[in-house]
Design an enzyme around this catalytic site. Sequence first.
Site, PDB file in Angstrom:
ATOM      1  N   GLU A 122       8.873 -16.344  -8.780  1.00  0.00           N
ATOM      2  CA  GLU A 122       8.240 -15.024  -8.707  1.00  0.00           C
ATOM      3  C   GLU A 122       7.725 -14.527 -10.041  1.00  0.00           C
ATOM      4  O   GLU A 122       6.595 -14.060 -10.135  1.00  0.00           O
ATOM      5  CB  GLU A 122       9.279 -13.988  -8.261  1.00  0.00           C
ATOM      6  N   CYS A 134       0.815  -1.220   0.000  1.00  0.00           N
ATOM      7  CA  CYS A 134       0.000   0.000   0.000  1.00  0.00           C
ATOM      8  C   CYS A 134       0.843   1.262   0.000  1.00  0.00           C
ATOM      9  O   CYS A 134       1.908   1.313   0.609  1.00  0.00           O
ATOM     10  CB  CYS A 134      -0.878   0.048   1.236  1.00  0.00           C
ATOM     11  N   LYS A 156       6.511  -4.664  -3.891  1.00  0.00           N
ATOM     12  CA  LYS A 156       7.936  -4.341  -3.832  1.00  0.00           C
ATOM     13  C   LYS A 156       8.373  -4.051  -2.407  1.00  0.00           C
ATOM     14  O   LYS A 156       9.471  -4.392  -1.996  1.00  0.00           O
ATOM     15  CB  LYS A 156       8.202  -3.116  -4.728  1.00  0.00           C
ATOM     16  N   TRP A 215      -2.854  -2.761  -1.518  1.00  0.00           N
ATOM     17  CA  TRP A 215      -2.449  -4.155  -1.749  1.00  0.00           C
ATOM     18  C   TRP A 215      -3.270  -4.956  -0.746  1.00  0.00           C
ATOM     19  O   TRP A 215      -3.066  -4.846   0.466  1.00  0.00           O
ATOM     20  CB  TRP A 215      -0.954  -4.296  -1.498  1.00  0.00           C
ATOM     21  N   GLU A 232      18.279 -18.345  -4.667  1.00  0.00           N
ATOM     22  CA  GLU A 232      17.879 -17.083  -5.295  1.00  0.00           C
ATOM     23  C   GLU A 232      17.404 -17.329  -6.737  1.00  0.00           C
ATOM     24  O   GLU A 232      16.413 -16.752  -7.183  1.00  0.00           O
ATOM     25  CB  GLU A 232      19.046 -16.088  -5.247  1.00  0.00           C
ATOM     26  N   LYS A 243      13.608 -16.351  -8.041  1.00  0.00           N
ATOM     27  CA  LYS A 243      13.360 -15.478  -9.199  1.00  0.00           C
ATOM     28  C   LYS A 243      12.421 -16.173 -10.177  1.00  0.00           C
ATOM     29  O   LYS A 243      11.466 -15.587 -10.675  1.00  0.00           O
ATOM     30  CB  LYS A 243      14.677 -15.194  -9.898  1.00  0.00           C
ATOM     31  N   ASN A 254      -2.497   2.471   5.774  1.00  0.00           N
ATOM     32  CA  ASN A 254      -1.618   1.322   5.477  1.00  0.00           C
ATOM     33  C   ASN A 254      -1.352   0.596   6.778  1.00  0.00           C
ATOM     34  O   ASN A 254      -1.242   1.238   7.817  1.00  0.00           O
ATOM     35  CB  ASN A 254      -0.253   1.781   4.972  1.00  0.00           C
ATOM     36  N   GLY A 255      -1.166  -0.688   6.702  1.00  0.00           N
ATOM     37  CA  GLY A 255      -0.853  -1.459   7.904  1.00  0.00           C
ATOM     38  C   GLY A 255      -1.978  -2.419   8.214  1.00  0.00           C
ATOM     39  O   GLY A 255      -2.875  -2.641   7.393  1.00  0.00           O
ATOM     40  N   HIS A 269      19.158 -37.394  -0.988  1.00  0.00           N
ATOM     41  CA  HIS A 269      18.498 -37.698   0.289  1.00  0.00           C
ATOM     42  C   HIS A 269      16.997 -37.415   0.233  1.00  0.00           C
ATOM     43  O   HIS A 269      16.350 -37.319   1.268  1.00  0.00           O
ATOM     44  CB  HIS A 269      19.142 -36.888   1.419  1.00  0.00           C
ATOM     45  N   ARG A 327       5.642   0.066  -5.805  1.00  0.00           N
ATOM     46  CA  ARG A 327       5.559  -0.715  -4.575  1.00  0.00           C
ATOM     47  C   ARG A 327       4.658  -1.937  -4.733  1.00  0.00           C
ATOM     48  O   ARG A 327       4.742  -2.869  -3.939  1.00  0.00           O
ATOM     49  CB  ARG A 327       5.006   0.168  -3.444  1.00  0.00           C
TER      50      ARG A 327
HETATM   51  C1  F6R Z   1      12.446 -11.047  -4.434  1.00  0.00           C
HETATM   52  C2  F6R Z   1      12.101  -9.920  -3.613  1.00  0.00           C
HETATM   53  C3  F6R Z   1      11.716 -10.154  -2.195  1.00  0.00           C
HETATM   54  C4  F6R Z   1      12.492  -9.184  -1.320  1.00  0.00           C
HETATM   55  C5  F6R Z   1      12.047  -9.281   0.142  1.00  0.00           C
HETATM   56  C6  F6R Z   1      12.844  -8.350   1.037  1.00  0.00           C
HETATM   57  O1  F6R Z   1      12.767 -10.681  -5.721  1.00  0.00           O
HETATM   58  O2  F6R Z   1      12.140  -8.818  -4.064  1.00  0.00           O
HETATM   59  O3  F6R Z   1      11.931 -11.467  -1.810  1.00  0.00           O
HETATM   60  O4  F6R Z   1      13.839  -9.477  -1.434  1.00  0.00           O
HETATM   61  O5  F6R Z   1      10.692  -8.939   0.233  1.00  0.00           O
HETATM   62  O6  F6R Z   1      12.736  -7.034   0.610  1.00  0.00           O
HETATM   63  P1  F6R Z   1      13.751  -5.934   1.076  1.00  0.00           P
HETATM   64  O7  F6R Z   1      15.075  -6.254   0.505  1.00  0.00           O
HETATM   65  O8  F6R Z   1      13.182  -4.650   0.552  1.00  0.00           O
HETATM   66  O9  F6R Z   1      13.778  -5.982   2.576  1.00  0.00           O
END
Ligand code: F6R
Length: 616
Positions: free
Chosen positions: A497, A2, A611, A76, A490, A494, A102-103, A513, A26
């Site tokens: 996601e 949000c 984001k 959101w 990672e 990716k 927000n929250g 295993h 965001r």
């Molecule tokens: C993956 C991604 C999320 C963030 C996570 C932490 O591509 O973007 O997994 O890495 O939400 O976010 P930050 O780094 O902003 O604390």
Amino acid sequence: MCGIFGCLGADAAGGVLNGLRKLEYRGYDSAGLAAIFPEHDGPIETERTTGYVADLVSKANGRFDGAEISIGHTRWATHGGVTDSNAHPHSSNDGKITIVHNGIIENALELLERVENLDYDVQSETDSELIVHLLDHELKTQSSGGTPLDAFKSTISLLEGSWAIAVIMTGMEGILIARKGAPLVLGRGTGTCSFHGDCSHFCVSSDVQPFYGSCSEVAYLDDGDIFYISKDGIEGSEGLRIPEFEVLEGVYEEGDPGIFPHMMLKEIHDQPNALTNVLGGRISADGTRAELGGFKLTPEQMRGLDRLNLVACGTAYYATLIGANYIRQFTGLTVEAFRASEFPASEVCGPNTLTVAISQSGETKDTLDALQEAKKNGSEISSFCNVIGSTIARMTGNGAYLYAGAEFAVASTKAFTNMVAALLLLALTISEIPEKQRKKIVREIRSLPAMVSRQLVEEDGSIERAVEILDGAKSAIFIGRGISAPLVLEGALKMMEVAYLPCLAYPGGELKHGPIALIEEGTPVIAVAPSDSTLPLMESSIRECRTRGGKIILITDHEGPITKFADVVIQTQTTGNVVSPMVNVVPLQLLAYHLAVRKELNVDRPRNLAKSVTVV
Ligand code: F6R
């Protein structure tokens, strides 16, 4: 997640729509705004919609022009589905008060009962709407001489959970704001601004990003702050602090992919520059020293710590796993990386410990909470953040910035690489490894931007052939060993996601295993196998997968026999094994990106993701 934007001044609604557009990165699923015009007396004009800010602009259709007080929101969904009626702002039953929030209000069920007992007509499924009815009730029942700020304070005292709130009401010439556990910043502009030329205005925002080019000064709110802002200034509680404005420096970076089709691809290609920036001024010209300044503790004090905790979420967590590996390798310190949401603070914090948070946004609630718990349990705290002035950076007051530049695509790419680089610099800062070894590593670090650049221009069609294997697959398995074991986590994240492909990531040796049971004819196996000491063992893991029908996508700099066991070889730059994750992450990012594009998915805004994750 949000976003709130509010504006006080000429063309306030225009300012809000502009601000909301700059908060779009965001992540959100609906948007809305409310505004008050000069001499305004009746219900407040509002508009809200599911979809994008652009949809809101067309629905608003110029109706808000001329307003001088306005608040807006991008939502959101948490409480209640994605519908117009759950979108913010939420208004009182007479339409004369309207709020954005927000929250999460944790005592929402209890408050709902209270609001219903007071006979309010609740029109949405949100926890946020309850706040406006509670405020309405406080205003109607407060003693004579009470101000809207008094009623707002009483309302806030009923809430449990986290909030950033902005309220406007008919007859009130300003905006009420409050913050606890969700970000909110104030901007002030005098002179010329991009909103409305010569002017003087206040803005309130979920982050500082939209203020660049619009506000000349910024003030950061703290948890517990409650203020009334009007053209006369900021009013708070008697005896309590009024936030100080400071000059805002920096430029607004437009989320513009330029020549690239998507922000994610642009940000992948930003990595050589981003690395140059994070390394700049931190490596000596003669290549003998690499040092991170900005920490409260000196390298000597860090060497004397009982333990070092790294806390982060998602991609940042995977970067800390690699970082912990460096710190373990080059210092005698006890170091552990934790998912922030599972941080056992009472067990691992205490005097003579340091807890470092790693976060791109600097706003992640789980990470913030972990830091707060660390502090409560006696640990020193510090941070690596990308967003300057973010909550975590300000809370810790010491640490290092990542200097990756603004990251707009939801899937983090260049911030990851810079996190790994910054953690490597931290390890070297603390370490007392022999000069020769240090020089070798520093040499490798210095050549990183160039190596990543070369990795980006390699075009032998291997990524495309690998994507062909992945397209249509039900799932994929990622394997790596040593320093590449956290890296494949990672890679899998990716892929999940942005391409929505279910993925597992395992250290190569663990495969036999259990997870090897999943491999059947055609299962894609993405193996990261740089030519370091783990290469022979990776060869065994790859052969085990291939024998069972796995289609091997091999990411390696090696040109020897291991390549015989692969269906596709993605050739990488040869690096020393210390820096290899920062080069080898590039093909992993590209695989995820190109598969998502092939599936015609919304690469930059994958479904359900935000984001900046400001709720727990
Ligand atoms: C993956 C991604 C999320 C963030 C996570 C932490 O591509 O973007 O997994 O890495 O939400 O976010 P930050 O780094 O902003 O604390």
